[in-house]
Structures are given as structure tokens and as C-alpha cells.
Write an enzyme that holds these catalytic residues in place. Structure first.
Site, PDB file in Angstrom:
ATOM      1  CE  LYS A 109      -4.002  -2.245   0.724  1.00 32.77           C
ATOM      2  NZ  LYS A 109      -3.531  -3.636   0.798  1.00 32.77           N
TER       3      LYS A 109
ATOM      4  CE  LYS B 287      -5.985   1.391  -0.427  1.00 31.49           C
ATOM      5  NZ  LYS B 287      -5.943   0.975  -1.848  1.00 31.49           N
TER       6      LYS B 287
ATOM      7  NE  ARG C 196      -2.349  -6.640  -9.556  1.00 30.34           N
ATOM      8  CZ  ARG C 196      -2.432  -7.520  -8.558  1.00 30.34           C
ATOM      9  NH1 ARG C 196      -2.056  -8.770  -8.745  1.00 30.34           N
ATOM     10  NH2 ARG C 196      -2.889  -7.136  -7.379  1.00 30.34           N
TER      11      ARG C 196
ATOM     12  NE  ARG D  84      -7.721  -6.580  -9.991  1.00 31.86           N
ATOM     13  CZ  ARG D  84      -6.758  -6.315  -9.111  1.00 31.86           C
ATOM     14  NH1 ARG D  84      -6.338  -7.236  -8.269  1.00 31.86           N
ATOM     15  NH2 ARG D  84      -6.222  -5.100  -9.058  1.00 31.86           N
TER      16      ARG D  84
ATOM     17  NE  ARG E  14     -15.152  -5.554  -0.704  1.00 32.71           N
ATOM     18  CZ  ARG E  14     -15.302  -6.570   0.152  1.00 32.71           C
ATOM     19  NH1 ARG E  14     -14.315  -6.871   0.986  1.00 32.71           N
ATOM     20  NH2 ARG E  14     -16.402  -7.290   0.157  1.00 32.71           N
TER      21      ARG E  14
ATOM     22  CG  ASP F  31      -3.707  -3.509  -7.722  1.00 36.36           C
ATOM     23  OD1 ASP F  31      -3.393  -4.319  -8.615  1.00 36.36           O
ATOM     24  OD2 ASP F  31      -4.001  -3.859  -6.567  1.00 36.36           O
TER      25      ASP F  31
ATOM     26  CD  GLU G 121      -3.508  -2.225  -2.864  1.00 34.38           C
ATOM     27  OE1 GLU G 121      -2.955  -3.342  -3.019  1.00 34.38           O
ATOM     28  OE2 GLU G 121      -4.569  -2.075  -2.245  1.00 34.38           O
TER      29      GLU G 121
ATOM     30  CG  ASN H 244      -0.513  -5.704  -5.394  1.00 30.16           C
ATOM     31  OD1 ASN H 244      -1.009  -6.019  -4.322  1.00 30.16           O
ATOM     32  ND2 ASN H 244      -1.070  -4.816  -6.196  1.00 30.16           N
TER      33      ASN H 244
END
Length: 315
Positions: A125, A160, A210, A225, A233, A273, A281, A283
């Protein structure tokens, strides 16, 4: 080559979508030897090397009983050609300790991907803080009054936890501020735990994309997504629908800027992301979506990853 995967229990794999399984399958197709262990099986002792009780496995081709253990052995991580750290979040204290063991294995000659030092330095994050030009208005704090002030400014926000995955613990508070205090108190544990707050991005309706970056180069397709059933979400684990699509110009701009920087730090595989044109984000622990992208586009992500791994090992 001998590939040692550090993973969650093999019996928990969902092989129809698991990216680590896709890596294993591609590696096996090229004749590489597959080994697997879990973080608790990694040990170090003075005057010795970092070792793990590991399983040498072969793939069966069966969707359920997908692997066979050929042997169990204690192996030094430095004796593997590559160690692939694919343990899922959360990035808790035990994950951190595992990265320190992997760093010791590197000092003994192991080749670890992603680099354990890079894993420690890129919390998923918080890593976006280094790239403010690409992110939405964002706040990191554990002070509840600061959260209230941020909401008063931006009116529609996402809150979050910093250690969540799969969309767990994500809340939206709209203009009316309904339950803002309760949500902030819960997530910060009454001001004792740091959280992230971001301005809500309406482009989430088109998907939380992604974007995979392999050794600095973006995969040409993202997996969008898309939230379903009134959800905010898009995470697949939260019921989002995954739709592969070509990278947009803004996706490419972000990926091409970050890719070489992150690759130089030892991050062979990264999952960015992106919502709309904003990075949300970075990842690095166990980026996913290999199989969904490959199944929908025919672009073989796992093959590209193993290509990059082999190139790194020969370099």
C-alpha cells in the site's frame, strides 16, 4: 534448473487460477526440477546455511490431485538455482522474519525472486508514496481527526488497512459521512494502527486494473477486476469479474516509468493496481492474474515470466 518455491500449503492451491501453479507448470514443461516449502520450514543455525525441509514434486495434470511428492529432503536454499518467494500476504511479523532468512540465504549465494530486501522496502500500500504524480489524493495516518478533515475536503473516500489483501477491510464513506467515525475507529483500532485513506475514484466501475510488469517490461494486457452487485471492491476474492483488456496509454505511462526502477531493485515481478489513470497499489509479494490474462487473450504470462527468470539466472 532446480526451482524452490516458498509458498502457502500446496493443498490450498486453486490450480485453475493460481499464478504460482502457472509458473510451476511452465517450469516443469521446460524440464526444470520443482521443489516447494513453506516459510515455517526454513531454518538457520550458526555454522550452517539457511535450509528448508522441502518437497520435490511432479505435476500430475489432474485438477484436484495436482501434484505428487517424489521425495522430502533438507536442502540449502543456496543449492537451488532459484528461490521464488510466493507466500501470500499478510505481510506480518512472520513474513518479515522469512525475508530476513532469505536475505541470509542470499549472502550464502542463493538467488531469490523477488529480492527479500525489496519486499521489505516496498510495502504494497505504501510504496505508491514515492510516485505522487501517478496517485489519487491519499492520506496515511492513524489520527481519526485527520481522517475526518480529509473526508471533509474530498467528500467521498475509501479507507483501508495497510496489511489487507483481496479487498478485505475496505470501506467507502460517501458525502454524508455516514459511519465515518465508526469505520475510522475500527480500522485504526482507536488511533493505534495506521491506515490509508484515498479519494474515491468513480472509474472503479470500469475495473481495478492489475498491470503485470515482468523484469521491467509490462505485460500488454491488464486484468480489469470489475465490481459486481453493488460492491465497491473489484478484487476477485470479493466477487469482482476479471476482464482482460489491452493496456491504455496511461497504464503504459505508469508501467514504463516504474518498471525499470523496480526491476533494478530486484523486483522481477510486480503487479500494479490502477483505477482509471491513477496508481493505487504496487503489489510485490505474490502478484497474480497470470491465468486469467492468458486464458482470455492467449498471451502466455507464465512463459514470459520463466523466460525472464532464466535470463536473470544466466546473467
Amino acid at each position: 534448473m532446480k526451482l524452490l518455491f516458498v509458498v502457502d500449503p500446496l493443498d490450498t492451491f486453486k490450480t485453475y487460477k493460481d499464478s504460482t501453479f502457472a509458473m510451476m507448470r511452465e517450469g516443469a514443461a521446460r524440464g526444470h526440477e520443482l521443489w516447494a516449502c513453506e516459510p515455517p520450514q526454513i531454518v538457520w543455525q550458526r555454522d550452517g546455511r539457511v535450509q528448508a525441509e522441502a518437497a520435490r514434486i511432479t505435476l500430475t495434470g489432474d485438477a484436484d490431485d495436482w501434484y505428487t511428492v517424489e521425495e522430502m529432503a533438507v536442502v540449502a536454499l543456496a543449492d537451488a538455482d532459484a528461490v521464488l518467494m510466493r507466500k501470500d500476504p499478510p505481510f506480518d511479523a512472520e513474513y518479515l522474519y522469512a525475508t530476513h532468512l532469505l536475505s541470509q540465504a542470499e549472502r550464502e549465494g542463493a538467488r531469490v525472486f523477488n529480492s527479500p530486501q525489496a519486499l521489505r522496502e516496498h510495502p504494497e500500500k505504501l510504496a505508491i508514496m514515492a510516485y505522487p504524480q501517478f496517485i489519487a489524493p491519499t492520506l496515511v495516518t492513524r489520527d481519526i481527526e485527520t481522517v475526518r478533515a480529509f473526508h471533509a475536503q474530498h467528500r467521498d473516500v475509501i479507507l483501508k488497512p495497510l496489511d489487507g489483501m483481496g479487498g478485505a477491510g475496505i470501506f467507502r464513506v460517501k458525502d454524508d459521512g455516514l459511519n465515518l467515525g465508526s469505520v475510522a475507529e475500527t480500522l485504526t483500532r482507536n488511533g493505534t494502527q495506521t491506515i490509508m485513506v484515498q479519494k474515491f475514484l468513480p472509474a472503479i466501475s470500469e475495473g481495478d486494473k492489475r498491470v503485470l510488469v515482468i523484469d521491467g517490461e509490462p505485460v500488454p494486457y491488464a486484468l480489469a477486476r470489475i465490481p459486481q452487485g453493488g460492491e465497491v471492491r473489484g478484487n476477485l476474492a470479493a466477487g469482482g469479474k476479471g476482464v482482460a483488456q489491452p493496456l491504455s496509454e496511461s497504464d503504459l505511462t505508469i508501467a514504463r516509468h516504474l518498471g525499470p526502477i523496480l526491476a533494478a531493485r530486484g523486483l522481477l515481478l510486480v503487479g500494479l493496481d490502477i483505477i482509471g489513470d491513477r496508481l493505487t497499489e504496487i503489489n510485490v509479494t505474490s502478484p497474480t492474474c497470470f491465468q486469467e490474462i492468458t486464458q482470455q487473450t492467449g498471451w502466455d504470462v507464465a512463459a514470459r515470466f520463466i523466460d525472464a527468470l532464466e535470463a536473470r539466472l544466466k546473467g
